[in-house]
Each structure stands twice: as C-alpha cells, then as structure tokens.
Write an enzyme that holds these catalytic residues in place. Structure first.
Site, PDB file in Angstrom:
ATOM      1  N   GLY A 173     -13.767   1.577   9.499  1.00  0.00           N
ATOM      2  CA  GLY A 173     -13.829   3.017   9.246  1.00  0.00           C
ATOM      3  C   GLY A 173     -12.786   3.770  10.058  1.00  0.00           C
ATOM      4  O   GLY A 173     -12.928   4.953  10.315  1.00  0.00           O
ATOM      5  N   SER A 182      -9.778  -1.187  12.913  1.00  0.00           N
ATOM      6  CA  SER A 182      -8.931  -1.128  11.730  1.00  0.00           C
ATOM      7  C   SER A 182      -9.678  -0.369  10.641  1.00  0.00           C
ATOM      8  O   SER A 182     -10.820   0.053  10.838  1.00  0.00           O
ATOM      9  CB  SER A 182      -8.616  -2.547  11.253  1.00  0.00           C
ATOM     10  OG  SER A 182      -9.811  -3.138  10.764  1.00  0.00           O
ATOM     11  N   LYS A 183      -9.038  -0.242   9.507  1.00  0.00           N
ATOM     12  CA  LYS A 183      -9.638   0.467   8.362  1.00  0.00           C
ATOM     13  C   LYS A 183     -11.025  -0.068   8.045  1.00  0.00           C
ATOM     14  O   LYS A 183     -11.932   0.672   7.678  1.00  0.00           O
ATOM     15  CB  LYS A 183      -8.747   0.275   7.123  1.00  0.00           C
ATOM     16  CG  LYS A 183      -7.613   1.262   7.043  1.00  0.00           C
ATOM     17  CD  LYS A 183      -7.661   2.008   5.697  1.00  0.00           C
ATOM     18  CE  LYS A 183      -6.841   3.281   5.732  1.00  0.00           C
ATOM     19  NZ  LYS A 183      -5.415   3.044   5.733  1.00  0.00           N
ATOM     20  N   ARG A 184     -11.156  -1.378   8.164  1.00  0.00           N
ATOM     21  CA  ARG A 184     -12.424  -2.056   7.894  1.00  0.00           C
ATOM     22  C   ARG A 184     -13.577  -1.460   8.715  1.00  0.00           C
ATOM     23  O   ARG A 184     -14.719  -1.452   8.300  1.00  0.00           O
ATOM     24  CB  ARG A 184     -12.209  -3.524   8.259  1.00  0.00           C
ATOM     25  CG  ARG A 184     -13.265  -4.505   7.982  1.00  0.00           C
ATOM     26  CD  ARG A 184     -12.631  -5.903   8.047  1.00  0.00           C
ATOM     27  NE  ARG A 184     -11.896  -6.105   9.297  1.00  0.00           N
ATOM     28  CZ  ARG A 184     -12.460  -6.509  10.434  1.00  0.00           C
ATOM     29  NH1 ARG A 184     -13.731  -6.757  10.480  1.00  0.00           N
ATOM     30  NH2 ARG A 184     -11.732  -6.688  11.523  1.00  0.00           N
TER      31      ARG A 184
END
Ligand code: GLU
Length: 487
Positions: free
Chosen positions: A253, A249-251
């Site tokens: 990167g 996920s975005k977390r």
C-alpha cells in the site's frame, strides 16, 4: 529563530511523492520548526529523461495538504534561488571547472561503445562494474566530435569517514568508489554534483534523508573536500518496511501520498503516523498533535532500525482522529465524500446531513467509506428503499407474525404523541412483550423497514433523524411489502 539551521526537502520530479519521500520532508520540516530554522524545498530536476509532467504540482500539493509550509522554494522564492536545479546549470558547470582546475576532476572522452565493451568485459571476468579510469591520467587532447563528460578523480587509497547523527561513524573504502560522472555530455550535472553545489550554496546545515542515500554520502564528502567546502551534518533516516519486514513497496500500500487523501485519511493522522515512522516521543505515546510533535522532535530520538508501516495502525489512528473532530468539522470534511457516494444528499440541508452523520462518526475509519460504501448512509437521503420482503422477516418469525408486528408498530407510532428516543423505545419494547417477541426480533424487522439494512446506526436515533413522517411512510411500505412474504 535559529538562522543557522537550514534544511531542505529535495525531491526529484519523477512521479507522485510516496510515503518515504513525504516522511523525509516531514522530518526536515519538524526539525526546522522545532529549531526555529528554515525549511527549503528544492526541485532536483536535472534528470530530464525521468521527468514526469505534473509531479512538481503533486509534490507541492502533498506538502500543502499535510500543512508543511516552506520558507524558501518554488512559488515562494528566497535569497538562495532559483530553487529548480534546471535553472542553475551554470553553477554546476562552474563547479566542474573548478574541480578540473584543482586536479580533482577530468574530462572523459570514452565513447558509449567503449564503455559498453568495458562493462561486458567486466561482467565476463566477474569483476565489479565501474569506470576503468581510462581517461584519468591522459593529457588533454580533445578528440574531434566527442563531447566529454566530467568525472571525479576519486582518491585511490584511504577511507572517507563522516559522522552520521543517527548512525554514528560511517566509513567507506575509497578504492570501492569509481570515478563517477559529475557533468554529463549534455551539460547537465549528475545528482551528486548538483546536490552538493546546492547544499553548499543554499547554506544547508543538516542533510536529513532516507537511508538509501548513505552510499552516496562518501562521494559527497569527497566532493566537499575537493571544493574546499564544509560539509553539512548528515542524518540518514531508517528504512520504511512493510509488516513482513521487507522494504515498503506498492504491495504494502505504499502509494502516492495523495492516494491517502483520496481514501479519506485526515492530514493530521498522516502527520502523526509518518512522524512515528522512525521517531518516537517515548515508548508508548501514539496520538500526538503536530504542535506536540514539533515541541518534542529531536534527531536523537530517531531510531536506526527499520520503521514498520502498519496500515491497521493507520486506520485505527484515523478513526481516533475522526472521533475527536467536532461534529461540524466532521460534517465539512465528510461531505465531499458523501456527495460522491450519495449524490442525493446534495438536496438536503446541512442540519439534516449533520444529524445523520452524527450517527456514524463513531464507526468511520476513513472518510472514503462514505463514497465506497454508500449504503451506510444512503437510506437517510432516498425516497424509496430497495430491499426484498424476505429481509423483513424477524429472527425465528413467520410471515404472519412479522406482518402483525409491523402493523402493530405502525398503529403504535401513529398514536405516539411524543416522538423521542425514550418514548419510542418504551412503546416498542412493551409492544414486543405484548406480541411475545424478544425486543431484538421486533427491532430487527423495524430496522429493515426504516433503513433497508440489517446493520445500521442505532435504531431509535435513526428514526429521530428520519423524522416522524418518513418513518410512518417507510413503515406503511414495509407493511405492504410484508404481504408479499411467502406464507
Ligand atoms: N533528489 C534526491 C531524491 O529524490 C535527493 C536526495 C537527497 O536528499 O540528497 O530523493
């Protein structure tokens, strides 16, 4: 050339393509290139509500950046176009009609209020959500003022089975599928209908896509059967996970692919890195150029288990690709980043820039460092260094001994006829001995004098790049600054 192998990348233009989408595109492309088949791009833009302006450009830009050329699709055309689903609506409508005529689909007039109530009742009774087939067996009387949707008549019994080239046999209980919508009331198809109509029309031989689509596959297989079409072969790619093994996920990167370009990863790194997210040549080979990957790519070597996206590995790989560039290539690619971070560099000629960059090529992991850590190279391009006199103080040295060391270095360098790494090093080492300093003490002060930094590229090479005049000038400034040192 294998004209029968035709694969497609079928993104929905709902934003910038992220790593997972691009990995799917890459595996399709690698497969097509390995087999000598065709790689198509088809834009699945039937969900008008989720359409994001500019995403088609971003999708195509991402493919171009990574060197994934397509044989048919937007900007290219081809025999099976148009390649935008929004321009193919009549084909889906015709397919829906064909399914209705064959008894495989029906019109549903349920109002949104009724569906809402049905859902609420299902939730209250803790039943799985899904359409209750209210309109499935009604004879067709068109109620006034309601535009129907078209639903698929899913068989109530039996199983739908298909063979996945990566996962083997995949089997789903039909009773668990609801009568999903094929055509919405606005005349637009759902993903399921449009996807299979196009895969059939475009003669797609292999559907290679992310694991999240496995659960859609039985619906697709049923649709193929109902339409009397041969389904393509399926290969569902393993999920991409973060280093903590949760879905990327975005977390972690997991940003848009263009962010990687922005950060200064090389496209060849990304191709290599993404290819290893689920595929491998053997158990050990990490660095492979695109030709080697194409030559060796096969669906058999794609794994079933989740692929870990490790940013540290990506950085290591990028550093390795950067070091392998010729100095000219490195200079060309680094320059836009350098100019963004150190605008002063624009005033210098290419040879000078090249000689400065040569000293940092070994250490750089991402070209974005030139922009984001401009101090790394800024001293090559500015007239006046900014540092505090105190920084000149050598390790365990006093103000007086530092000043003497700088003055004596200046004298030596002024006299030095031969301004080379060897002669400077020999000269300054003998000076350190004379002054009863460790070379490191003297060189530490000189490093600050020439670069304003405590950590810099190799000292003598840096001096060569700066040139004799600039070095003497900086050293004189350092001497005068050293007078400001507290005694
Ligand atoms: N439009 C779908 C997506 O956004 C395509 C899925 C498929 O490949 O069937 O990924």
């Amino acid at each position: 050339m294998n004209n029968n192998i035709r694969v497609r990348y079928a993104p929905s233009p709902t934003g910038h393509p992220h790593v997972g989408n691009i990995r799917t595109a890459l595996f399709n492309w690698l497969f097509a290139r390995h087999e000598g088949g065709k790689f198509l791009v088809r834009i699945e833009d039937t969900d008008q509500a989720r359409y994001v302006e500019g995403s088609v450009e971003a999708i195509l830009g991402g493919l171009r950046w990574l060197g994934m050329d397509w044989d048919e699709g937007p900007e290219k055309g081809g025999d099976y176009g148009p390649y935008f689903q929004s321009q193919r609506l009549e084909k889906y409508q015709a397919a829906a009609e064909k399914l209705i005529a064959g008894g495989h689909a029906y019109r549903c007039y349920c109002s949104s209020e009724r569906l809402e109530e049905m859902r609420a009742a299902q939730t209250a009774a803790k039943q799985p959500p899904g359409y209750d087939r209210h309109c499935r067996d009604k004879c067709e009387i068109t109620p006034e003022g309601i535009t129907p949707v078209v639903r698929f008549r899913v068989p109530l019994k039996g199983r739908t089975v298909f063979n996945d080239l990566i996962r083997g046999e995949v089997s789903f209980e039909n009773a668990l599928l609801d009568d999903f919508i094929l055509l919405k009331s606005d005349g637009f198809p759902t993903y399921h209908l449009a996807n299979i109509v196009d895969d059939h029309d475009m003669r797609i031989s292999h559907v290679i896509r992310g694991e999240e689509w496995v659960s859609s596959a039985p619906r697709h297989v049923l649709l193929y059967q109902a339409l009397g079409y041969e389904p393509p072969l399926y290969a569902h790619l393993p999920m991409i996970l973060g280093t903590d093994r949760s879905k990327l996920s975005k977390r972690h990167g997991a940003v848009s692919i263009m962010d990687y370009e922005e950060q200064g990863y090389l496209p060849e790194t990304m191709v290599n890195f993404l290819a290893l997210l689920g595929w491998s040549l053997d158990d050990k080979t990490e660095i492979m150029d695109v030709k080697q990957i194409i030559d060796n790519f096969s669906i058999e070597r794609i794994s079933k288990t989740g692929a870990i996206f490790n940013v540290e590995k990506l950085d290591w790989m990028n550093g390795s690709y950067i070091r392998a560039l010729t100095l000219d290539e490195f200079t060309d690619r680094a320059r836009p980043f350098l100019e963004a971070g150190v605008p002063e560099s624009r005033a210098f000629d290419r040879d000078y820039i090249k000689s400065a960059l040569a000293l940092v090529q070994e250490r750089v992991k991402k070209l974005g460092e030139f922009r984001d850590q401009p101090e790394m190279t800024r001293f090559f391009f500015i007239e006046n260094l900014e540092y505090e006199p105190i920084e000149l103080l050598g390790k365990k040295m006093t103000a007086a001994s530092t000043r003497t060391a700088l003055e004596r270095s200046l004298e030596r360098l002024e006299k030095l006829g031969d301004f080379t790494v060897e002669s400077m090093e020999a000269d300054l080492r003998s000076l350190a001995e004379e002054l009863e300093l460790k070379p490191g003490q003297l060189f530490g002060s000189l490093r600050v004098a020439f670069t304003g930094l405590i950590v810099s590229p190799p000292l003598f090479q840096t001096m060569i790049v700066l040139g004799r005049e600039q070095c003497l000038k900086r050293l004189r400034e350092a001497v005068s600054k050293s007078w400001k040192l507290p005694e």
